[in-house]
Design a protein around this motif. Structure first.
Motif, PDB file in Angstrom:
ATOM      1  N   LYS A   2       0.886  -1.175  -0.134  1.00  0.00           N
ATOM      2  CA  LYS A   2      -0.190   0.070   0.177  1.00  0.00           C
ATOM      3  C   LYS A   2       0.937   1.273  -0.245  1.00  0.00           C
ATOM      4  O   LYS A   2       1.973   1.376   0.790  1.00  0.00           O
ATOM      5  CB  LYS A   2      -0.863   0.091   1.204  1.00  0.00           C
ATOM      6  CG  LYS A   2      -2.048   1.163   1.343  1.00  0.00           C
ATOM      7  CD  LYS A   2      -2.603   1.262   2.805  1.00  0.00           C
ATOM      8  CE  LYS A   2      -3.578  -0.232   2.865  1.00  0.00           C
ATOM      9  NZ  LYS A   2      -4.209   0.153   3.961  1.00  0.00           N
ATOM     10  N   LEU A   4       0.842   5.519   0.498  1.00  0.00           N
ATOM     11  CA  LEU A   4      -0.057   6.450   1.231  1.00  0.00           C
ATOM     12  C   LEU A   4       0.714   7.767   0.580  1.00  0.00           C
ATOM     13  O   LEU A   4       1.983   8.117   0.465  1.00  0.00           O
ATOM     14  CB  LEU A   4       0.149   6.784   2.674  1.00  0.00           C
ATOM     15  CG  LEU A   4      -0.693   7.750   3.336  1.00  0.00           C
ATOM     16  CD1 LEU A   4      -1.984   7.235   3.569  1.00  0.00           C
ATOM     17  CD2 LEU A   4      -0.100   7.800   4.658  1.00  0.00           C
ATOM     18  N   VAL A  59      -3.656   5.231  -1.482  1.00  0.00           N
ATOM     19  CA  VAL A  59      -4.550   6.298  -0.611  1.00  0.00           C
ATOM     20  C   VAL A  59      -3.971   7.647  -0.541  1.00  0.00           C
ATOM     21  O   VAL A  59      -3.006   7.741  -0.138  1.00  0.00           O
ATOM     22  CB  VAL A  59      -4.456   5.473   0.875  1.00  0.00           C
ATOM     23  CG1 VAL A  59      -5.439   6.380   1.886  1.00  0.00           C
ATOM     24  CG2 VAL A  59      -4.866   4.224   0.985  1.00  0.00           C
ATOM     25  N   GLU A 111      -2.782   3.434  11.347  1.00  0.00           N
ATOM     26  CA  GLU A 111      -4.030   2.872  11.007  1.00  0.00           C
ATOM     27  C   GLU A 111      -4.021   1.795   9.570  1.00  0.00           C
ATOM     28  O   GLU A 111      -4.303   0.623   9.515  1.00  0.00           O
ATOM     29  CB  GLU A 111      -5.148   3.775  10.825  1.00  0.00           C
ATOM     30  CG  GLU A 111      -5.782   4.281  12.357  1.00  0.00           C
ATOM     31  CD  GLU A 111      -6.952   5.102  11.968  1.00  0.00           C
ATOM     32  OE1 GLU A 111      -7.123   5.425  10.842  1.00  0.00           O
ATOM     33  OE2 GLU A 111      -7.599   5.698  13.161  1.00  0.00           O
ATOM     34  N   GLU A 112      -3.455   2.699   8.796  1.00  0.00           N
ATOM     35  CA  GLU A 112      -3.317   2.197   7.498  1.00  0.00           C
ATOM     36  C   GLU A 112      -2.164   1.117   7.129  1.00  0.00           C
ATOM     37  O   GLU A 112      -2.439   0.346   6.085  1.00  0.00           O
ATOM     38  CB  GLU A 112      -3.459   3.254   6.243  1.00  0.00           C
ATOM     39  CG  GLU A 112      -4.361   3.988   6.381  1.00  0.00           C
ATOM     40  CD  GLU A 112      -5.665   3.490   5.714  1.00  0.00           C
ATOM     41  OE1 GLU A 112      -5.673   2.706   5.038  1.00  0.00           O
ATOM     42  OE2 GLU A 112      -6.581   3.958   5.909  1.00  0.00           O
ATOM     43  N   PRO A 114       0.859   1.287   5.512  1.00  0.00           N
ATOM     44  CA  PRO A 114       1.306   1.296   4.306  1.00  0.00           C
ATOM     45  C   PRO A 114       2.824   1.040   4.282  1.00  0.00           C
ATOM     46  O   PRO A 114       3.570   0.907   5.091  1.00  0.00           O
ATOM     47  CB  PRO A 114       1.384   2.767   3.707  1.00  0.00           C
ATOM     48  CG  PRO A 114       1.697   3.597   4.960  1.00  0.00           C
ATOM     49  CD  PRO A 114       0.745   2.921   6.025  1.00  0.00           C
TER      50      PRO A 114
END
Length: 253
Positions: A2, A4, A59, A111-112, A114
């Motif tokens: 992921k 960010l 994101v 939270e994410e 990445p």
């Protein structure tokens, strides 16, 4: 992996900035706003990593006023998968300081989770050039700043940096924070079909309180003023006259 990408809403780089008559700040009334150019390059690089199969989700994050939704929709139209808006101010003239932005981004990263954070090296409105570095320090992650070339290979990234003496190539372990420079790529234009699709992509809204961050300013702007107007040039008739002017008028010799 992921990725960010923080993006900031700033005065469009084609617009001539005007200072308010009372010197209290920059006049933003009826001024075209757009995504910070360095952040646009970061979004483009994230998309290229996804197209190369090295990233699976992008994101986009913006921290500021509600109107920053437009900036996030631009990132979504370019190719980001989803977006997060942290409404940290009501007044468009309020600029959230880098440390507060970095703390909020740390909360989002926690939270994410990445594997990579791609930031613009600086915003063209305040030229702080600090958020990416602060975020890396708060996270305890490796960082690569002023990137003009990025190659993600497995658990590491090879980054070519633009430094005062030329170019420097480093290898950083992922996860990492990278800040990008102008020569990294040429951002794409969002097509009309992608602009329409962006309206349906998820955009979550948060507040600084969700991450336990106080965005109260630590700095006070005392005065904003226009730069001194440049004097008109003159044509000299000889080398001696040029040397005399440089010595006596310009004071550079």
């Amino acid at each position: 992996m992921k990725v960010l990408v923080p993006v900031k809403r700033v005065i469009d780089y084609n617009v001539k900035v005007r200072v308010k008559a009372d010197g209290s700040g920059v006049d933003l009334a009826n001024v075209k706003m757009s995504m910070n150019p360095f952040d646009e390059i970061a979004v483009e690089e994230a998309i290229r990593l996804k197209e190369a199969g090295k990233a699976d989700e992008i994101v986009a994050v913006s921290i500021g006023v509600k109107q920053a939704q437009e900036t996030l929709r631009t990132a979504l139209a370019m190719g980001a998968d989803r977006a997060i808006l942290v409404e940290a101010a009501d007044d468009v003239s309020t600029d959230i300081e880098p440390l507060a932005v970095a703390k909020i981004l740390k909360g989002i990263v926690d939270e994410e989770q990445p594997g990579l954070v791609l930031c613009g090296k600086q915003a063209i409105d305040n030229d702080m050039n600090a958020t990416g570095q602060m975020l890396a320090a708060l996270l305890g992650w490796a960082q690569g700043t002023f990137a003009s070339e990025v190659d993600v290979d497995g658990e590491a990234a090879v980054v070519t940096r633009e430094v005062d003496g030329g170019l420097q190539t480093i290898k950083v372990k992922l996860p990492a924070v990278l800040t990008v420079d102008l020569r990294l790529n040429e951002p794409r234009y969002a097509s009309l079909p992608n602009i329409m699709k962006a309206k349906k992509k998820p955009l979550d809204t948060k507040t600084p309180a969700d991450y336990g961050v106080d965005v109260a300013p630590r700095l006070e702007v005392l005065k904003t003023s226009e730069p001194e107007a440049r004097k008109a040039g003159v044509i000299v008739g000889s080398v001696d006259e040029l040397v005399a002017k440089l010595k006596d008028e310009a004071g550079v010799l």
